[in-house]
Design an enzyme around this catalytic site. Structure first.
Site, PDB file in Angstrom:
ATOM      1  N   PRO A 102       0.789  -1.243   0.000  1.00  0.00           N
ATOM      2  CA  PRO A 102       0.000   0.000   0.000  1.00  0.00           C
ATOM      3  C   PRO A 102       0.825   1.299   0.000  1.00  0.00           C
ATOM      4  O   PRO A 102       0.827   2.045   0.987  1.00  0.00           O
ATOM      5  CB  PRO A 102      -0.836  -0.137   1.272  1.00  0.00           C
ATOM      6  N   CYS A 103       1.473   1.589  -1.105  1.00  0.00           N
ATOM      7  CA  CYS A 103       2.243   2.835  -1.191  1.00  0.00           C
ATOM      8  C   CYS A 103       1.327   4.063  -1.171  1.00  0.00           C
ATOM      9  O   CYS A 103       1.795   5.190  -0.959  1.00  0.00           O
ATOM     10  CB  CYS A 103       3.125   2.841  -2.432  1.00  0.00           C
ATOM     11  N   HIS A 104       0.023   3.845  -1.363  1.00  0.00           N
ATOM     12  CA  HIS A 104      -0.906   4.984  -1.305  1.00  0.00           C
ATOM     13  C   HIS A 104      -1.028   5.535   0.123  1.00  0.00           C
ATOM     14  O   HIS A 104      -1.534   6.646   0.312  1.00  0.00           O
ATOM     15  CB  HIS A 104      -2.296   4.564  -1.816  1.00  0.00           C
TER      16      HIS A 104
END
EC number: 2.1.1.63
Length: 369
Positions: free
Chosen positions: A336-338
């Site tokens: 989850p780089c968001h």
């Protein structure tokens, strides 16, 4: 009367052997139909008429020119009043160019009667001596009138853009890059030109980053998410990539990890799943892999700043490098780089589009409890 340019199997086999990327391009596109105009004077006249015009406008003018000159010969062009050609929609400059061509043929400065006996460069030299005919027009004449087999034009924008995409270059190819391409596919560069032109004609450059993506040995599946079509790729039971795509690029295959990924994505987008449990193959530098592992530890619905991620992996000053590692993440959403934002509170960048990052963060915030 136009005739089909036939590309032989020997030409196709030669192109395929020379470069795997070209082999993939040919397999993807299949047979290409191109046509040539056997009458050299008609072909050259049409090239002048079509210069710097859109297809529909040029077609209209060309039809009117043919009505004025049903028998298109150098003598007929020389004899027709210039006002008639202008009425057809030709500019004064193009009328002059047509007269220059007619005069050159009538004086035998351009030897159309013996044109087949001349080499490519001899033809180009004769034609470019006529005002109104440049090297690109001469090269197109070699292909689309004489059906010569080893012609590719550095002066053609479509060719340059196609080669740029083919090799994955950051900018249009230099003459050195072009010569490398030309040497590789000699003596069948005309066939190579046809396939390179199709790259932009069929918008392949909008679907694939370069020719290396045209085929894949990986198993592929597609998932219609609320924020766009997701392409999933897996190999040997591990998930390799998750990318947002505009269209389905490959044939779908069956793999247990892909089925599990789609099921877990369903649960995530329904607000039920908070953490993904899938076998992942993450391939990067030691630093990148440490960042990606840390991203998976950021709780659902929470955010870390780039600086906080850097501190968590024991490299306090590496927040810029953290941002670069985020951009290299090949399995977003699942890794989850968001959930990484700027220290200032701004949302920060996201390779799949800021609007998707906002949606994901709002989705998790809404379903956190």
């Amino acid at each position: 009367m136009k005739k089909k340019i036939k590309i032989s199997q020997a030409e196709i086999d030669h192109l395929k052997v020379k470069d795997r990327r070209m082999s993939d391009l040919i397999e993807y596109l299949g047979e290409i139909n191109r046509y040539y105009t056997p009458d050299p004077f008609t072909s050259l006249t049409q090239s002048i008429v079509y210069q710097q015009l859109s297809g529909s406008a040029a077609d209209s003018i060309w039809k009117k020119v043919n009505n004025i000159l049903p028998k298109l010969t150098p003598a007929a062009v020389a004899a027709v009043p210039e006002s008639k050609l202008k009425e057809a929609g030709l500019s004064e400059r193009k009328v002059n160019y047509l007269n220059n061509l007619a005069e050159a043929v009538l004086k035998n400065n351009v030897q159309l009667a013996k044109i087949e006996e001349l080499s490519d460069e001899e033809i180009i030299e004769q034609l470019t001596a006529v005002k109104g005919i440049g090297r690109w027009t001469a090269e197109m004449f070699l292909i689309f009138s004489l059906a010569r087999r080893n012609v590719i034009s550095y002066h053609d924008l479509g060719i340059r853009k196609g080669i740029q995409w083919f090799y994955g270059l950051k900018s249009e190819p230099t003459e050195k890059d072009f010569k490398k391409f030309e040497r590789n596919f000699t003596p069948y560069n005309t066939a190579a030109s046809f396939y390179i032109w199709e790259i932009t004609a069929q918008n392949l450059d909008q679907v694939f980053k370069n020719a290396g993506e045209l085929s894949t040995a990986n198993k592929v599946a597609y998932y219609d998410s609320p924020i766009g079509l997701i392409e999933l790729q897996a190999s040997q039971g591990e998930l390799l990539r998750l990318h947002f795509q505009e269209v389905k690029r490959y044939q779908e295959g069956e793999a247990a990890v892909l089925a599990a990924a789609k099921k877990q994505l369903d649960e995530y987008f329904e607000g039920e799943r908070k953490k993904f449990k899938l076998p992942l193959r993450i391939e990067g530098t030691d630093f990148q892999e440490s960042v990606w592992r840390q991203l998976r530890e950021i709780p659902y619905g929470a955010t870390f700043s780039y600086k906080e991620v850097a501190e968590a992996i024991g490299n306090n000053k590496a927040y810029r490098a953290v941002g670069n590692a985020n951009n290299k993440n090949s399995i977003p959403v699942i890794i989850p780089c968001h959930r990484v934002t700027a220290s200032s509170g701004k949302i920060g960048g996201y390779g799949a589009g800021i609007w998707r990052k906002k949606w994901l963060l709002e989705h998790e915030k809404k379903n956190k409890l």
